[in-house]
Design an enzyme around this catalytic site. Structure first.
Site, PDB file in Angstrom:
ATOM      1  N   SER A 161      44.806  34.910  49.707  1.00 27.00           N
ATOM      2  CA  SER A 161      45.221  35.046  48.272  1.00 27.00           C
ATOM      3  C   SER A 161      46.997  33.851  48.076  1.00 27.00           C
ATOM      4  O   SER A 161      45.875  32.772  47.965  1.00 27.00           O
ATOM      5  CB  SER A 161      45.849  36.339  47.902  1.00 27.00           C
ATOM      6  OG  SER A 161      46.598  36.437  46.262  1.00 27.00           O
ATOM      7  N   GLU A 263      36.331  40.068  41.635  1.00 33.33           N
ATOM      8  CA  GLU A 263      37.826  39.735  41.033  1.00 33.33           C
ATOM      9  C   GLU A 263      38.432  39.142  40.562  1.00 33.33           C
ATOM     10  O   GLU A 263      36.959  38.215  39.824  1.00 33.33           O
ATOM     11  CB  GLU A 263      38.125  39.298  43.319  1.00 33.33           C
ATOM     12  CG  GLU A 263      38.274  39.523  44.019  1.00 33.33           C
ATOM     13  CD  GLU A 263      39.066  38.781  45.223  1.00 33.33           C
ATOM     14  OE1 GLU A 263      39.850  38.065  44.900  1.00 33.33           O
ATOM     15  OE2 GLU A 263      38.674  38.372  46.259  1.00 33.33           O
ATOM     16  N   HIS A 293      40.060  42.201  44.970  1.00 33.75           N
ATOM     17  CA  HIS A 293      40.870  41.649  45.466  1.00 33.75           C
ATOM     18  C   HIS A 293      41.288  42.685  46.134  1.00 33.75           C
ATOM     19  O   HIS A 293      42.027  43.733  46.175  1.00 33.75           O
ATOM     20  CB  HIS A 293      42.258  41.381  44.406  1.00 33.75           C
ATOM     21  CG  HIS A 293      42.962  39.897  45.179  1.00 33.75           C
ATOM     22  ND1 HIS A 293      42.927  38.901  45.304  1.00 33.75           N
ATOM     23  CD2 HIS A 293      44.497  39.786  45.246  1.00 33.75           C
ATOM     24  CE1 HIS A 293      43.324  37.656  45.500  1.00 33.75           C
ATOM     25  NE2 HIS A 293      44.829  38.301  45.932  1.00 33.75           N
TER      26      HIS A 293
END
Length: 326
Positions: A161, A263, A293
Site C-alpha cells: 500500500s 480493490e 486491499h
C-alpha cells in the site's frame, strides 16, 4: 475562546484538530493474534538516531538458503497505512514479516518510518532510503551477527500500500543496480497494491466500497500526508502527474506489481504497470481475483497467501542474476 475542533478523524486512531495539534492513540486493542510457530526469531535495531526510528529484523531458525545460495537474501518490508498509521509492532505487520521470512528463506528488514500528519511526505520516503543506507553501513561494521549470514548482493524491496508507493520512489531514486548503495544490491521491487493517487478518478475508485477501505478513507490519507496545499497529482502521489519525473528516462530494476481484483486501487495500479511496460521497463503485473486491499497482510497464513509467497519466490529467483533486461 473557541475550542479546537476535530477536522480529520482516522477512526479515532489519529485525529487532526483545527489548531494543528494531533492526537494519536497509543494503545490499540487489535483483534488479531500474534503468530509464533518458532520458525522465525526477531529483534529490533535503531537505524536512525536523529528521528529515533527502529526496524525489526526477522531471521528463519531452520530454513537453509535458497537453492544455489550460500547465504540468505534480504527482503525489506515497508508496511502500509496511508502514511498515517502502522508500525512494525502491529500484529498484521509482525505476522506478515514472520511469514515472509519463513516462506522465502530470507532475512526480513521491517523499518518504521515517520508518519503524517506530524511528518508529511517526503518524510516517509526519506526514511525508507535511510533504512537501506543503514544496511549499507552495517556491511562495513562488525558485531551485527544477524547480518553475517545475509547476501547483500541479493536484496529485494517489498512495499504494501503506502509502502508500495515508497518502493516505487526507492526504485526511481536508487536507479538500476542501486550503485550508490554498494555493496548492497537491490535486485527487484515488489509493489503490493501501491497507494497512488490522482485528481481524475478511476472506474474502480468510484466502484463498490471494500470491507476495510473506502474512497473517503483514501482521500483522507492524502489530505493528511501530502505537503500542505498540494493535491493528489503531486509527484509523491501520482507517478504520472504533471510535476513527476519522466520515468521513461529512468533506469529501474525489475518489478512485480500485484493488486487484488476487488480493490479500489486496482485500475490505478494496472495503469501504472501498463505504462511502465510501454516504456520498456521489466514489469510483471498480477491481479489476484476476488481479493480486496490487505488480503496478504491481514491473513498471511491463508491459502491465497501461500500462493502469494510462491509468486514472490519465483520473482526473486528469476531476478537473482546479473543477466537481467532492465
Amino acid at each position: 475562546m473557541e475550542s479546537s475542533q476535530i477536522v480529520e478523524d482516522c477512526g479515532g486512531v489519529v485525529q487532526l484538530f483545527s489548531d494543528g495539534t494531533v492526537f494519536r492513540l497509543k494503545h490499540i486493542d487489535f483483534q488479531m493474534p500474534v503468530v509464533d510457530d518458532q520458525s522465525v526469531i526477531h529483534k529490533d535495531c535503531l537505524f536512525d538516531e536523529t528521528h529515533d526510528l527502529r526496524l525489526r529484523l526477522y531471521k528463519p531458525t531452520t530454513s537453509p538458503p535458497p537453492p544455489g545460495r550460500k547465504k540468505l537474501p534480504v527482503l525489506f518490508y515497508f508496511h502500509g497505512g496511508g502514511f498515517v498509521v502502522g508500525s512494525r509492532e502491529w500484529p498484521n505487520c509482525h505476522n506478515t514479516c514472520q511469514r515472509l521470512a519463513s516462506g522465502l528463506q530470507a532475512v526480513v528488514v521491517a523499518p518504521d518510518y515517520r508518519l503524517a500528519p506530524e511528518h508529511r511526505l517526503p518524510a516517509a520516503v526519506d526514511d525508507g532510503v535511510a533504512a537501506v543506507k543503514w544496511l549499507q553501513s552495517k556491511a562495513v561494521e562488525e558485531g551485527e551477527e544477524w547480518l553475517s549470514s545475509v547476501d547483500l548482493d541479493h536484496v529485494y524491496v517489498l512495499g504494501d500500500s503506502s509502502g508500495g508507493n515508497m518502493a516505487h520512489h526507492l526504485a526511481v531514486g536508487l536507479g538500476a543496480g542501486s550503485t550508490g548503495c554498494d555493496p548492497v544490491r537491490v535486485r527487484g521491487y515488489i509493489l503490493l497494491a501501491p497507494f497512488f493517487g490522482g485528481i481524475v478518478r478511476t472506474e474502480s475508485e468510484e466502484g463498490p466500497t471494500e470491507k476495510l477501505l473506502s474512497l473517503e478513507i483514501l482521500d483522507r490519507f492524502w489530505r493528511l500526508s501530502l505537503p500542505i496545499g498540494e493535491n493528489r497529482d503531486h509527484p509523491l502521489a501520482n507517478p504520472f502527474g504533471a510535476g513527476s519525473p519522466d520515468l521513461e528516462q529512468k533506469q529501474m530494476d525489475p518489478m512485480l506489481v500485484i493488486v487484488g481484483g476487488c480493490e479500489l486501487l486496482r485500475d490505478r495500479v494496472h495503469d501504472y504497470a501498463t505504462r511502465l511496460k510501454q516504456m520498456g521497463k521489466k514489469v510483471e503485473y498480477m491481479e489476484i481475483e476476488g481479493q480486496e486491499h490487505g488480503f496478504f497482510t491481514n491473513q498471511p497464513y491463508s491459502e491465497s497467501s501461500h500462493d502469494f509467497i510462491g509468486l514472490l519466490r519465483g520473482f526473486m529467483s528469476q531476478n537473482s542474476t546479473d543477466d537481467q533486461q532492465v
